[in-house]
Structure formats: C-alpha cells, structure tokens
Design a protein around this motif. Structure first.
Motif, PDB file in Angstrom:
ATOM      1  N   PHE A  11       0.831  -1.205   0.000  1.00 34.93           N
ATOM      2  CA  PHE A  11       0.000   0.000   0.000  1.00 34.93           C
ATOM      3  C   PHE A  11       0.866   1.256   0.000  1.00 34.93           C
ATOM      4  N   ASN A  12       1.948   1.245   0.765  1.00 42.29           N
ATOM      5  CA  ASN A  12       2.808   2.417   0.877  1.00 42.29           C
ATOM      6  C   ASN A  12       3.602   2.693  -0.396  1.00 42.29           C
ATOM      7  N   LYS A  13       3.927   1.637  -1.134  1.00 37.69           N
ATOM      8  CA  LYS A  13       4.818   1.779  -2.286  1.00 37.69           C
ATOM      9  C   LYS A  13       4.093   1.911  -3.628  1.00 37.69           C
ATOM     10  N   THR A  14       2.780   1.665  -3.656  1.00 37.36           N
ATOM     11  CA  THR A  14       2.072   1.613  -4.936  1.00 37.36           C
ATOM     12  C   THR A  14       1.025   2.720  -4.993  1.00 37.36           C
ATOM     13  N   SER A  15       1.413   3.862  -5.512  1.00 34.44           N
ATOM     14  CA  SER A  15       0.545   5.032  -5.475  1.00 34.44           C
ATOM     15  C   SER A  15      -0.636   4.932  -6.432  1.00 34.44           C
ATOM     16  N   ASP A  16      -0.508   4.135  -7.495  1.00 31.70           N
ATOM     17  CA  ASP A  16      -1.595   4.026  -8.472  1.00 31.70           C
ATOM     18  C   ASP A  16      -2.452   2.780  -8.249  1.00 31.70           C
ATOM     19  N   LEU A  17      -2.327   2.160  -7.086  1.00 32.21           N
ATOM     20  CA  LEU A  17      -3.021   0.918  -6.785  1.00 32.21           C
ATOM     21  C   LEU A  17      -4.536   1.072  -6.924  1.00 32.21           C
ATOM     22  N   ASN A  18      -5.134   0.194  -7.719  1.00 31.85           N
ATOM     23  CA  ASN A  18      -6.585   0.243  -7.904  1.00 31.85           C
ATOM     24  C   ASN A  18      -7.082  -1.105  -8.401  1.00 31.85           C
ATOM     25  N   ALA A  19      -8.211  -1.542  -7.878  1.00 30.73           N
ATOM     26  CA  ALA A  19      -8.812  -2.802  -8.300  1.00 30.73           C
ATOM     27  C   ALA A  19     -10.262  -2.561  -8.685  1.00 30.73           C
ATOM     28  N   GLN A  20     -10.659  -3.156  -9.799  1.00 33.91           N
ATOM     29  CA  GLN A  20     -12.028  -3.061 -10.276  1.00 33.91           C
ATOM     30  C   GLN A  20     -12.559  -4.461 -10.553  1.00 33.91           C
ATOM     31  N   ILE A  21     -13.801  -4.682 -10.175  1.00 29.56           N
ATOM     32  CA  ILE A  21     -14.448  -5.962 -10.449  1.00 29.56           C
ATOM     33  C   ILE A  21     -14.961  -5.947 -11.880  1.00 29.56           C
ATOM     34  N   VAL A  22     -14.541  -6.930 -12.674  1.00 27.26           N
ATOM     35  CA  VAL A  22     -15.009  -7.013 -14.059  1.00 27.26           C
ATOM     36  C   VAL A  22     -16.069  -8.094 -14.237  1.00 27.26           C
ATOM     37  N   ASN A  23     -16.165  -9.008 -13.267  1.00 23.37           N
ATOM     38  CA  ASN A  23     -17.227 -10.015 -13.286  1.00 23.37           C
ATOM     39  C   ASN A  23     -17.376 -10.544 -11.872  1.00 23.37           C
ATOM     40  N   ARG A  24     -18.613 -10.868 -11.499  1.00 26.79           N
ATOM     41  CA  ARG A  24     -18.867 -11.378 -10.150  1.00 26.79           C
ATOM     42  C   ARG A  24     -19.937 -12.448 -10.179  1.00 26.79           C
ATOM     43  N   MET A  25     -19.738 -13.485  -9.365  1.00 29.52           N
ATOM     44  CA  MET A  25     -20.751 -14.501  -9.116  1.00 29.52           C
ATOM     45  C   MET A  25     -20.991 -14.564  -7.615  1.00 29.52           C
ATOM     46  N   VAL A  26     -22.244 -14.690  -7.225  1.00 30.86           N
ATOM     47  CA  VAL A  26     -22.612 -14.788  -5.815  1.00 30.86           C
ATOM     48  C   VAL A  26     -23.372 -16.087  -5.619  1.00 30.86           C
ATOM     49  N   LEU A  27     -22.898 -16.917  -4.697  1.00 29.26           N
ATOM     50  CA  LEU A  27     -23.553 -18.185  -4.414  1.00 29.26           C
ATOM     51  C   LEU A  27     -23.528 -18.404  -2.914  1.00 29.26           C
ATOM     52  N   GLY A  28     -24.666 -18.183  -2.264  1.00 24.79           N
ATOM     53  CA  GLY A  28     -24.733 -18.332  -0.818  1.00 24.79           C
ATOM     54  C   GLY A  28     -23.755 -17.417  -0.119  1.00 24.79           C
ATOM     55  N   ASN A  29     -22.846 -18.016   0.679  1.00 25.21           N
ATOM     56  CA  ASN A  29     -21.862 -17.214   1.415  1.00 25.21           C
ATOM     57  C   ASN A  29     -20.565 -17.006   0.640  1.00 25.21           C
ATOM     58  N   LYS A  30     -20.571 -17.353  -0.636  1.00 24.46           N
ATOM     59  CA  LYS A  30     -19.352 -17.241  -1.453  1.00 24.46           C
ATOM     60  C   LYS A  30     -19.508 -16.175  -2.532  1.00 24.46           C
ATOM     61  N   ILE A  31     -18.447 -15.401  -2.695  1.00 24.86           N
ATOM     62  CA  ILE A  31     -18.347 -14.394  -3.753  1.00 24.86           C
ATOM     63  C   ILE A  31     -17.159 -14.770  -4.626  1.00 24.86           C
ATOM     64  N   ILE A  32     -17.385 -14.863  -5.927  1.00 25.52           N
ATOM     65  CA  ILE A  32     -16.284 -15.114  -6.855  1.00 25.52           C
ATOM     66  C   ILE A  32     -16.121 -13.876  -7.728  1.00 25.52           C
ATOM     67  N   ASP A  33     -14.980 -13.249  -7.634  1.00 23.73           N
ATOM     68  CA  ASP A  33     -14.700 -12.021  -8.376  1.00 23.73           C
ATOM     69  C   ASP A  33     -13.547 -12.220  -9.346  1.00 23.73           C
ATOM     70  N   LYS A  34     -13.757 -11.759 -10.578  1.00 17.04           N
ATOM     71  CA  LYS A  34     -12.631 -11.560 -11.486  1.00 17.04           C
ATOM     72  C   LYS A  34     -12.276 -10.090 -11.391  1.00 17.04           C
ATOM     73  N   GLU A  35     -11.013  -9.812 -11.141  1.00 17.36           N
ATOM     74  CA  GLU A  35     -10.591  -8.453 -10.838  1.00 17.36           C
ATOM     75  C   GLU A  35      -9.517  -7.968 -11.808  1.00 17.36           C
ATOM     76  N   MET A  36      -9.623  -6.704 -12.159  1.00 17.24           N
ATOM     77  CA  MET A  36      -8.592  -6.027 -12.942  1.00 17.24           C
ATOM     78  C   MET A  36      -7.863  -5.086 -11.988  1.00 17.24           C
ATOM     79  N   VAL A  37      -6.580  -5.325 -11.802  1.00 16.28           N
ATOM     80  CA  VAL A  37      -5.797  -4.566 -10.830  1.00 16.28           C
ATOM     81  C   VAL A  37      -4.724  -3.754 -11.544  1.00 16.28           C
ATOM     82  N   THR A  38      -4.657  -2.475 -11.208  1.00 22.41           N
ATOM     83  CA  THR A  38      -3.602  -1.598 -11.714  1.00 22.41           C
ATOM     84  C   THR A  38      -2.569  -1.402 -10.613  1.00 22.41           C
ATOM     85  N   ALA A  39      -1.300  -1.584 -10.944  1.00 26.07           N
ATOM     86  CA  ALA A  39      -0.217  -1.410  -9.976  1.00 26.07           C
ATOM     87  C   ALA A  39       1.061  -1.082 -10.713  1.00 26.07           C
TER      88      ALA A  39
END
Length: 245
Positions: free
Chosen positions: A192-220
C-alpha cells in the motif's frame, strides 16, 4: 483481499501478465463442448470432452471421481436415475486455462444454481470442481465490497478489519499460503505504501450463498493484471480466500 497484489509478493511478476485472449477462447470452447452432449444425454460425446485422467471434485478438493471411466460410470447412473436433466450457463468468467461457469441445473422438476470450475489442458477438461449453494447468514457482498474500498484507499487498518482473525488464504484448490491478521498486515502495508496508483475493479462477479467469486482487474505500478478470488464469508467477515492464478 485483492488477490493479485498479494500473489505479486510471493510469485514472479511474469506469471501475472495480462491473460492471452487466444488461450482463454480455446479454454472456453473446450468447456462448451460437454454442455450440449450433457443436455442431449449423449454419454459418449459428453465424456470425450474430458481428459482420460480427469479429476471431479467438490470445492475445494473433495474427490468425487478420478478418470474418464469413473466419470462415465457416474453419469451413466445419473442419466438412468433421472428422466430429465439440463444445464444452462448463466455467467462465465475465464483466466488463462481456467473457466468458471455459473450454471442453472434442472433435474426432473427441480432447479438449482451452482458454480463449476473447469481447468483445461491438452484440448480437454483436466478437472471439474463443483461449488454448491450454501445458505448465507448475512450479505456477503457487503463485506467484500468494503474490503475493495479499503484496498483502493490503501487503508491497511480498514482492509485488515474485513477479515476474521484466523482468515486463511489459499491457492486453488486447497494450498494454504498464509493465515491471520498479522500476516496480511505485514504483506499489504508495504504494498500500500509503495504503490501510489493501486486500484482494483471488479469485471465479473458470481454470488452463491456465502461465497463471492470475483474476477478483478488490478492496476499497480503502471501495469494491469487480471486474477480471480473466491471469498467465503462467515459472521460478516471474510474467513477464507482462494486464489485462482
């Protein structure tokens, strides 16, 4: 937990370059080959989509059958026992040689929603892992979204607070890589301290009961990475994360 940044701490950067479009497309085509034969109840054509040593399991790694012959035996019993069966893909995400389908399955007059993780190799399905629906005692999306917000703000205290004290982190299917608040704090505070442009966006999500499955696009550090995480929520905290890379 933004998985790709965690894994970047322990694995070579080259493993997380942007997924090759052709590899994903080929994996999706291979997975698609078993769906029509299943719906047509054509056992021989269905089985051809699978590797001779295919592993079928319940998430994370409870073996149901091993090998194409055992798979055929299992589905032969299933077809004989049930007069009608059909599966429909509701949502699909893929990363390299892994395809995850959210599926609506109908057996006779009952319908249920489940998620299947397919791993592809050598033009066939190498493994097939089922995630069944489980009752959620709270809104699992709320806490996963809260940790996403903390991650993008690089707020280490708020980020760690979204996890149970004994949270466990795995690589798929069940390889423990770290656990507990102290380990998470140590590994992410520096990032967190070293990555000033750190950002994550969810590009797809599935929700099943107590589980979340995320495909994420991360900039670093000027780079973009894609990765998938399976979050499991317990008592309004994230208790387990499984990374697919």
């Amino acid at each position: 937990m933004k998985l790709s940044l965690f894994i970047l701490l322990i694995l070579p950067l080259s493993l997380f370059s942007q997924s090759n479009t052709q590899i994903k497309k080929q994996a999706e085509e291979i997975v698609q080959k078993h769906i029509t034969p299943f719906n047509n109840r054509n056992l021989e054509e269905f089985a051809k989509a699978f590797d001779i040593h295919v592993l079928v399991s319940q998430f994370p790694n409870d073996t149901m059958s091993l090998g194409r012959d055992k798979l055929k035996e299992s589905y032969a019993r299933f077809f004989n026992k049930n007069e009608k069966s059909n599966v429909k893909v509701l949502n699909r995400m893929s990363l390299k040689d892994v395809v995850i389908d959210e599926e609506l399955g109908t057996v006779n007059h009952s319908t249920n929603r489940h998620i299947t993780i397919y791993k592809v190799a050598n033009n066939s399905i190498k493994s097939m892992t089922f995630i069944n629906n489980a009752k959620a005692t709270s809104n699992p999306e709320a806490i996963v979204n809260k940790q996403l917000e903390a991650y993008n703000k690089r707020d280490i205290d708020a980020f760690v607070e979204t996890y149970t004290n004994n949270v466990k982190l795995y690589t798929f299917p069940n390889n423990l890589i770290t656990e507990g608040h102290d380990a998470i704090r140590k590994q992410y505070a520096s990032m967190f301290n070293k990555t000033s442009d750190l950002n994550a966006q969810i590009v797809n999500r599935m929700v099943l009961g107590n589980k979340i499955i995320d495909k994420e696009m991360v900039t670093a550090n000027g780079n973009i990475f894609y990765a998938i995480a399976i979050y499991e929520v317990k008592n309004e905290k994230i208790s387990k994360v499984t990374f697919i890379q």
